[in-house]
Scaffold this motif. Structure first.
Motif, PDB file in Angstrom:
ATOM      1  N   HIS A  45       0.827  -1.294   0.199  1.00 53.59           N
ATOM      2  CA  HIS A  45       0.063   0.102   0.080  1.00 53.59           C
ATOM      3  C   HIS A  45       0.719   1.157   0.048  1.00 53.59           C
ATOM      4  O   HIS A  45       2.122   1.326   0.651  1.00 53.59           O
ATOM      5  CB  HIS A  45      -0.956  -0.049   1.231  1.00 53.59           C
ATOM      6  CG  HIS A  45      -2.196   1.048   1.186  1.00 53.59           C
ATOM      7  ND1 HIS A  45      -1.886   2.327   1.736  1.00 53.59           N
ATOM      8  CD2 HIS A  45      -3.389   0.873   0.684  1.00 53.59           C
ATOM      9  CE1 HIS A  45      -2.981   2.847   1.509  1.00 53.59           C
ATOM     10  NE2 HIS A  45      -3.956   2.123   0.904  1.00 53.59           N
ATOM     11  N   ARG A  90      -9.795   9.659   0.367  1.00 50.86           N
ATOM     12  CA  ARG A  90     -10.586   8.242   0.671  1.00 50.86           C
ATOM     13  C   ARG A  90      -9.971   7.414  -0.336  1.00 50.86           C
ATOM     14  O   ARG A  90      -9.907   5.857  -0.331  1.00 50.86           O
ATOM     15  CB  ARG A  90     -12.048   8.482  -0.068  1.00 50.86           C
ATOM     16  CG  ARG A  90     -12.743   9.004   1.071  1.00 50.86           C
ATOM     17  CD  ARG A  90     -14.221   9.936   0.541  1.00 50.86           C
ATOM     18  NE  ARG A  90     -13.948  10.767  -0.374  1.00 50.86           N
ATOM     19  CZ  ARG A  90     -15.074  11.479  -0.736  1.00 50.86           C
ATOM     20  NH1 ARG A  90     -16.150  11.328  -0.105  1.00 50.86           N
ATOM     21  NH2 ARG A  90     -14.906  12.558  -1.682  1.00 50.86           N
ATOM     22  N   LEU A 145      -7.049   6.357  -0.376  1.00 49.40           N
ATOM     23  CA  LEU A 145      -6.177   5.528   0.545  1.00 49.40           C
ATOM     24  C   LEU A 145      -6.743   4.388   1.484  1.00 49.40           C
ATOM     25  O   LEU A 145      -6.036   3.607   1.973  1.00 49.40           O
ATOM     26  CB  LEU A 145      -5.284   6.562   1.521  1.00 49.40           C
ATOM     27  CG  LEU A 145      -4.403   7.451   0.768  1.00 49.40           C
ATOM     28  CD1 LEU A 145      -3.892   8.519   1.988  1.00 49.40           C
ATOM     29  CD2 LEU A 145      -3.383   6.697   0.079  1.00 49.40           C
ATOM     30  N   THR A 146      -7.935   4.389   1.523  1.00 49.72           N
ATOM     31  CA  THR A 146      -8.748   3.470   2.453  1.00 49.72           C
ATOM     32  C   THR A 146      -9.851   2.602   1.228  1.00 49.72           C
ATOM     33  O   THR A 146     -10.628   1.766   1.808  1.00 49.72           O
ATOM     34  CB  THR A 146      -9.736   3.824   3.392  1.00 49.72           C
ATOM     35  OG1 THR A 146     -10.495   4.890   2.860  1.00 49.72           O
ATOM     36  CG2 THR A 146      -8.748   4.202   4.628  1.00 49.72           C
ATOM     37  N   ASN A 147      -9.526   2.851  -0.158  1.00 48.77           N
ATOM     38  CA  ASN A 147     -10.304   1.957  -0.947  1.00 48.77           C
ATOM     39  C   ASN A 147      -9.511   0.776  -1.550  1.00 48.77           C
ATOM     40  O   ASN A 147      -8.211   0.882  -1.762  1.00 48.77           O
ATOM     41  CB  ASN A 147     -10.606   2.873  -2.271  1.00 48.77           C
ATOM     42  CG  ASN A 147     -11.516   2.600  -3.364  1.00 48.77           C
ATOM     43  OD1 ASN A 147     -11.837   0.999  -2.918  1.00 48.77           O
ATOM     44  ND2 ASN A 147     -11.738   2.944  -4.183  1.00 48.77           N
ATOM     45  N   PRO A 148     -10.154  -0.490  -1.038  1.00 43.42           N
ATOM     46  CA  PRO A 148      -9.222  -1.768  -1.348  1.00 43.42           C
ATOM     47  C   PRO A 148      -9.506  -2.211  -2.738  1.00 43.42           C
ATOM     48  O   PRO A 148      -9.223  -3.225  -3.345  1.00 43.42           O
ATOM     49  CB  PRO A 148     -10.185  -2.447  -0.378  1.00 43.42           C
ATOM     50  CG  PRO A 148     -11.544  -2.182  -0.454  1.00 43.42           C
ATOM     51  CD  PRO A 148     -11.291  -0.816  -0.345  1.00 43.42           C
ATOM     52  N   ASP A 149      -9.986  -1.393  -3.800  1.00 39.48           N
ATOM     53  CA  ASP A 149     -10.235  -1.725  -4.923  1.00 39.48           C
ATOM     54  C   ASP A 149      -8.885  -2.074  -5.728  1.00 39.48           C
ATOM     55  O   ASP A 149      -7.951  -1.502  -5.598  1.00 39.48           O
ATOM     56  CB  ASP A 149     -10.724  -0.456  -5.963  1.00 39.48           C
ATOM     57  CG  ASP A 149     -11.227  -1.085  -7.302  1.00 39.48           C
ATOM     58  OD1 ASP A 149     -10.648  -1.873  -8.000  1.00 39.48           O
ATOM     59  OD2 ASP A 149     -12.353  -0.620  -7.617  1.00 39.48           O
ATOM     60  N   VAL A 150      -8.512  -3.114  -6.328  1.00 31.87           N
ATOM     61  CA  VAL A 150      -7.244  -3.883  -6.721  1.00 31.87           C
ATOM     62  C   VAL A 150      -6.988  -2.806  -7.890  1.00 31.87           C
ATOM     63  O   VAL A 150      -5.740  -2.870  -8.175  1.00 31.87           O
ATOM     64  CB  VAL A 150      -7.448  -5.255  -7.217  1.00 31.87           C
ATOM     65  CG1 VAL A 150      -7.617  -6.309  -5.956  1.00 31.87           C
ATOM     66  CG2 VAL A 150      -8.398  -5.663  -8.113  1.00 31.87           C
ATOM     67  N   ARG A 151      -7.905  -2.114  -8.610  1.00 31.16           N
ATOM     68  CA  ARG A 151      -7.547  -1.366  -9.451  1.00 31.16           C
ATOM     69  C   ARG A 151      -6.468  -0.273  -9.077  1.00 31.16           C
ATOM     70  O   ARG A 151      -5.844   0.439  -9.815  1.00 31.16           O
ATOM     71  CB  ARG A 151      -8.474  -0.705 -10.497  1.00 31.16           C
ATOM     72  CG  ARG A 151      -9.109  -1.921 -11.102  1.00 31.16           C
ATOM     73  CD  ARG A 151     -10.409  -1.732 -12.035  1.00 31.16           C
ATOM     74  NE  ARG A 151     -11.358  -1.393 -10.655  1.00 31.16           N
ATOM     75  CZ  ARG A 151     -12.687  -0.639 -11.199  1.00 31.16           C
ATOM     76  NH1 ARG A 151     -13.008  -0.720 -12.242  1.00 31.16           N
ATOM     77  NH2 ARG A 151     -13.549  -0.349 -10.050  1.00 31.16           N
ATOM     78  N   LEU A 190      -4.741  -0.548  -6.077  1.00 31.42           N
ATOM     79  CA  LEU A 190      -3.546  -1.260  -5.278  1.00 31.42           C
ATOM     80  C   LEU A 190      -2.495  -1.588  -6.370  1.00 31.42           C
ATOM     81  O   LEU A 190      -1.407  -1.266  -5.815  1.00 31.42           O
ATOM     82  CB  LEU A 190      -4.233  -2.369  -4.499  1.00 31.42           C
ATOM     83  CG  LEU A 190      -5.349  -2.295  -3.461  1.00 31.42           C
ATOM     84  CD1 LEU A 190      -5.507  -3.644  -2.984  1.00 31.42           C
ATOM     85  CD2 LEU A 190      -4.913  -1.308  -2.459  1.00 31.42           C
TER      86      LEU A 190
END
Lengths: 343, 627
Positions: free
Chosen positions: A104, A330, A332-338, A340
């Motif tokens: 991350h 926001r 920075l807390t989005n777990p979308d693999v696109r 990451l």
């Protein structure tokens, strides 16, 4: 003679195994099977053996010869086939991605930051997020009813089933809370950074959140000066954002420092030309800082006549956003693999 | 705060350009957040820090400009004219609430519309013009930083004021017609029968200025800042006045503000003075002395500024510096309530010397090597994170605050979780006890965009049924739809070995569905046990003896137990692993190894016998008969 044949075979086979090219292979062939090759000479010597021994050794010699020839053949094929495949490859075919994940951006920028401060002797601390009003405010020269508390709306923990006064236990609003905790436990000289999560009663939007990262830093020694603070902050920002980064300081007030400082840097997105990130000013506010207030030292039982220091704090989430030109915290807390896999 | 540049220039002559002025003001601490245009003129939007209530005024800003440019302030306020008559009025003050009270009566006013220049200024500072009297009080508040209030004298019953603390629960309707229930200890002013003023916050509707008003009481006071702040917070009611007053204004500023307001009211609304000036205070509010030592100044700042320059800066700031031996004695004007200690004066010198003129140095001195308390185990965190990354997992950071629904849909009782009293929303009310609910959420979110999903988070979890038992620990959670449970466990085993920990992995949560496998483990204890550098072991010089033993094992017996049992039988067993599992048969791969000599088959068969007899006795496990 039997032993000699077997040794010759083993040597030849190991040479063949190691051979790197056709020419080398040919040399090996000559060395063993050529007119004056090692095996050829051995075979010639069979004639000198007693007649009853000759058939047995003859069979063995033929077997050895065949094995060496086979090995040479196989190796030659292997060497030739390697070159052939290489020629056939379309090097513009896309590579097959390695099944490796991504760290991350928070971790990556944090590691860079730690590295930078380590080079100038800073140690890294962690600390509780569930904090007392004392360390978060009072020990930092912010008594109850101080108007500066308005800028840090606080989340309070439920005190049910305890004898704790409501409002005394909070989620820390600033990593500065660690100043008091560390100062009262260990004597100066101190050089510390504290990265970590902080919490505020704030509605979420692109540049605010109720939960975000801060980085606190402080240093106490006999002769730490304001010029050291300016130098340290400039060093950090230039190391992280590049040598051509410009840094500007203004006076500001934080109750736990005096003199107080705010640091701006030339916008890393537009290189100071003016953009949405810096509200067209070319500058972004990145750090609050100052010389540690004598009251803070006194509270931690450190004599301000003997010791002095500086402290600084930054909205670390914002630093991360600036590093990668992220325009919404926001992300920075989005777990979308696109998201990451871009890091 | 909004500050029109042309208004500032009424009090100080400056030739600086707007951008240069903005830059200079920001450098000395008056943050110019934006340069705007209102009523066709340039207006600064300023960020004022709470320590400088004097900067909530145009005169305060002008003073700073004057100090920067070595100029004098241009403002003369005429004294209040002597009254030609005297209307009756009595006030019973409480100096603990109002340390300084000043007021005067004016008769024969006409509260008409304000003149254009006044309307323009109010609009520029984002205030709505009301009538000439109210507008003047607002104008003077912005000009001098001292709030004032005007009452309709004829609405004051009994012409008598009582300054009190609210008992709590009283109803009060403000001048803008909103009704509040007052909190205990709010400062109020009552007339003979009613509350007429919520002091320092808002006046009362019952006594405000209307178009019919003929006679007024004009007043200003220094109000207890803490009480103002508490009441304003309890009511969630902030006004321009309370914003200034809660920070503590100039205790000596009342008469100046009152005189200025009288001057402007007589000019814009007419009327004549109808009482002696009331000026109530118990103290003189004299300026105070504060010293700064030259040595201390240099030691904190890290540069030597000439005494001449120091004196000039302090002089320009109206601090009347005098050299006394090795130090400089300043006389602090009462509007500079922020100057209390020597370091405050050091800041004054530094900011007007110019922060951006300082050289940049890196700290000298020894680098501290003693481990600090609360040290962050970031090296170990990185070992773990890099391992997870190499194994295919991408890292996420999720919120520590979660909703009751997030918790309870996973069968966790919210009573087990720590709760926030004043959450931003119900979505973020509890501190997470585990990471996995959010990893599962993240998995669901990614299902539509990715085939392979492998995510991990290393973050804090919070436990304790009440804050007395609150504990924070780091946990590691991973979810994958591409790996089996044993693959995932293998990664955790490698993690232990990379940290130098020789024990069986502890998994706190294991969830396996037809879509994914998830494991979570609290890892803080590992940070304690980790060995920074494990010691190197020589590669064995003697060959091992390896054998596979097929065992018939009852279903209830765990493989882990068998492996442990086998290992216990001899120090010569280097490693035991499970090779295969078929129906009731499990094949174990055993490596026998000595570091001192070649093992003999006789030795190994003795160990094997021991293993088999032990397993038979304790775990009802025996060697599979060869078919």
């Amino acid at each position: 003679m039997e032993e000699e044949l077997i040794n010759t075979k083993n040597t030849a086979l190991s040479f063949i195994l190691e051979a790197k090219g056709e020419r080398e292979l040919e040399e090996i062939r000559l060395q063993f099977l050529g007119k004056s090759g090692k095996l050829t000479l051995t075979i010639k010597g069979i004639a000198k053996l007693p007649i009853e021994k000759r058939p047995e050794i003859g069979v063995l010699a033929n077997d050895v010869k065949k094995q060496i020839e086979d090995a040479l053949g196989r190796k030659l094929e292997e060497l030739l086939s390697q070159t052939t495949i290489n020629c056939d490859i379309d090097q513009t075919d896309p590579g097959i991605p390695s099944p490796i994940g991504h760290l991350h951006p928070t971790t990556q920028v944090l590691n860079e930051t730690i590295d930078i401060f380590k080079t100038i002797g800073f140690q890294v601390a962690d600390g509780p997020e569930i904090e007392t009003d004392y360390y978060n405010f009072e020990a930092l020269n912010i008594p109850k009813d101080h108007p500066s508390r308005d800028t840090q709306q606080t989340l309070f923990l439920d005190t049910r089933n305890t004898n704790i006064t409501p409002g005394e236990i909070i989620l820390r609003t600033q990593t500065s809370a660690m100043q008091g905790r560390i100062m009262e436990k260990i004597k100066p000289p101190l050089r510390v950074i504290v990265p970590g999560k902080v919490y505020r009663y704030e509605q979420v939007d692109a540049s605010h959140g109720f939960e975000f990262w801060q980085l606190e830093g402080f240093m106490i020694d006999k002769n730490v000066t304001l010029t050291d603070l300016f130098g340290t902050l400039t060093y950090f920002l230039k190391q992280l954002f590049g040598e051509d980064t410009k840094v500007r300081f203004t006076c500001h007030n934080f109750p736990f420092v005096e003199p107080g400082v705010e640091a701006y840097m030339s916008c890393s997105v537009c290189k100071g030309k003016g953009c949405g990130f810096c509200k067209k000013t070319g500058w972004v506010e990145v750090l609050g800082a100052g010389m540690i207030h004598p009251n803070v030292l006194k509270t931690a039982k450190i004599d301000p006549k003997e010791w002095q220091g500086f402290a600084f704090g930054t909205g670390f989430s914002r630093i991360i956003a600036l590093t990668y030109q992220i325009n919404d915290l926001r992300t920075l807390t989005n777990p979308d693999v696109r998201v990451l896999k871009q890091f | 705060m909004k500050a029109p540049v042309s208004w500032i220039k009424e009090y100080v002559d400056t030739s600086l350009s707007v951008t240069k002025l903005a830059e200079k003001l920001s450098e000395v601490g008056i943050g110019v957040e934006a340069i705007e245009t209102h009523e066709n003129e340039t207006v600064f939007d300023l960020e004022i820090t709470p320590n400088r209530p004097d900067w909530y005024s145009i005169i305060g800003i002008a003073r700073e400009v004057a100090a920067l440019e070595n100029k004098k302030i241009l403002l003369t306020i005429p004294p209040i004219p002597k009254p030609k008559k005297t209307l009756p009025f009595t006030i019973h003050n409480n100096v603990e609430l109002l340390e300084h009270y000043s007021g005067v009566l004016i008769d024969g006013v006409e509260p008409k519309e304000s003149p254009a220049w006044l309307v323009k200024r109010l609009k520029q500072v984002r205030l709505r013009p009301i009538n000439a009297i109210v507008d003047v009080t607002n104008y003077v508040m912005f000009e001098l930083g001292i709030p004032l209030h005007a009452f309709d004298y004829d609405q004051i019953q009994g012409h008598e004021f009582f300054v009190e603390k609210a008992r709590g629960g009283e109803r009060f309707t403000t001048v803008d017609n909103a009704t509040y229930t007052l909190p205990k200890d709010a400062i109020i002013i009552k007339d003979k029968n009613r509350i007429v003023d919520l002091v320092g916050i808002k006046g009362g509707l019952n006594s405000g200025i209307s178009s019919k008003t003929k006679r007024i009481l004009l007043q200003t006071s220094y109000d207890n800042p803490v009480l103002i702040r508490r009441a304003s917070q309890a009511l969630s009611l902030r006004s321009d006045a309370s914003t200034i007053l809660e920070k503590g204004v100039d205790k000596n500023g009342m008469m100046g503000a009152l005189s200025r307001a009288v001057e402007l009211i007589l000019k814009t609304a007419g009327g004549e003075i109808a009482s002696e000036v009331i000026d109530l205070k118990d103290e003189l509010f004299a300026p105070w002395k504060l010293n700064v030592r030259s040595k201390r100044l240099d030691k904190i700042l890290g540069i030597e500024i000439s005494q001449k320059q120091v004196l000039s800066i302090l002089e320009n700031l109206n601090l009347s510096p005098k050299v006394i031996k090795d130090s400089i004695e300043c006389t602090i004007p009462t509007y500079r309530n922020d100057l209390k200690i020597e370091e405050d004066l050091i800041e004054e010198v530094a900011r007007h010397f110019g922060y951006n003129r300082f050289p940049l140095t890196l700290p000298a001195g020894t680098i501290p090597t003693i481990p600090i308390p609360y040290a962050k185990p970031y090296k170990m965190e990185n070992i773990i994170k890099n391992l997870m990354k190499a194994s295919g997992f991408s890292e996420i950071y999720t919120y520590s605050l979660v909703s009751e629904k997030d918790i309870e849909e996973h069968g966790i009782n919210s009573e087990e979780c720590l709760r926030i009293d004043n959450p931003v929303s119900r979505e973020y009310e509890y501190l997470r006890l585990h990471l996995y609910p959010q990893l599962m959420k993240a998995f669901r979110q990614n299902k539509v965009v990715s085939k392979t999903i492998e995510l991990f988070e290393l973050g804090k979890v919070y436990s304790g049924r009440s804050i007395k038992e609150a504990k924070e620990n780091y946990a590691l959670c991973a979810i994958s739809n591409a790996k089996s449970f044993l693959h995932m466990k293998g990664i955790f085993q490698r993690l232990y070995s990379d940290l130098g920990i020789k024990e069986e992995v502890t998994l706190d949560v294991v969830r396996i569905t037809n879509q994914w496998v998830l494991i979570e483990s609290v890892i803080s204890p590992l940070f304690e046990k980790a060995i920074h550098h494990t010691s190197f072991k020589l590669i064995p010089q003697y060959p091992p003896i390896i054998e596979d033993i097929a065992l018939v094992v009852p279903q209830s017996v765990k493989t882990g137990g068998i492996i442990e049992a086998i290992k216990k039988q001899s120090g010569l067993i280097e490693d035991v692993s499970l090779l295969d599992r078929f129906e009731d048969t499990r094949t174990f791969h055993i490596i026998y190894q000595s570091r001192e000599r070649n093992l003999t088959t006789v030795e190994v068969s003795r160990i094997r016998e021991k293993i088999l007899s032990y397993l038979k006795k304790t775990l009802r496990t025996q060697l599979k008969e060869r078919a």
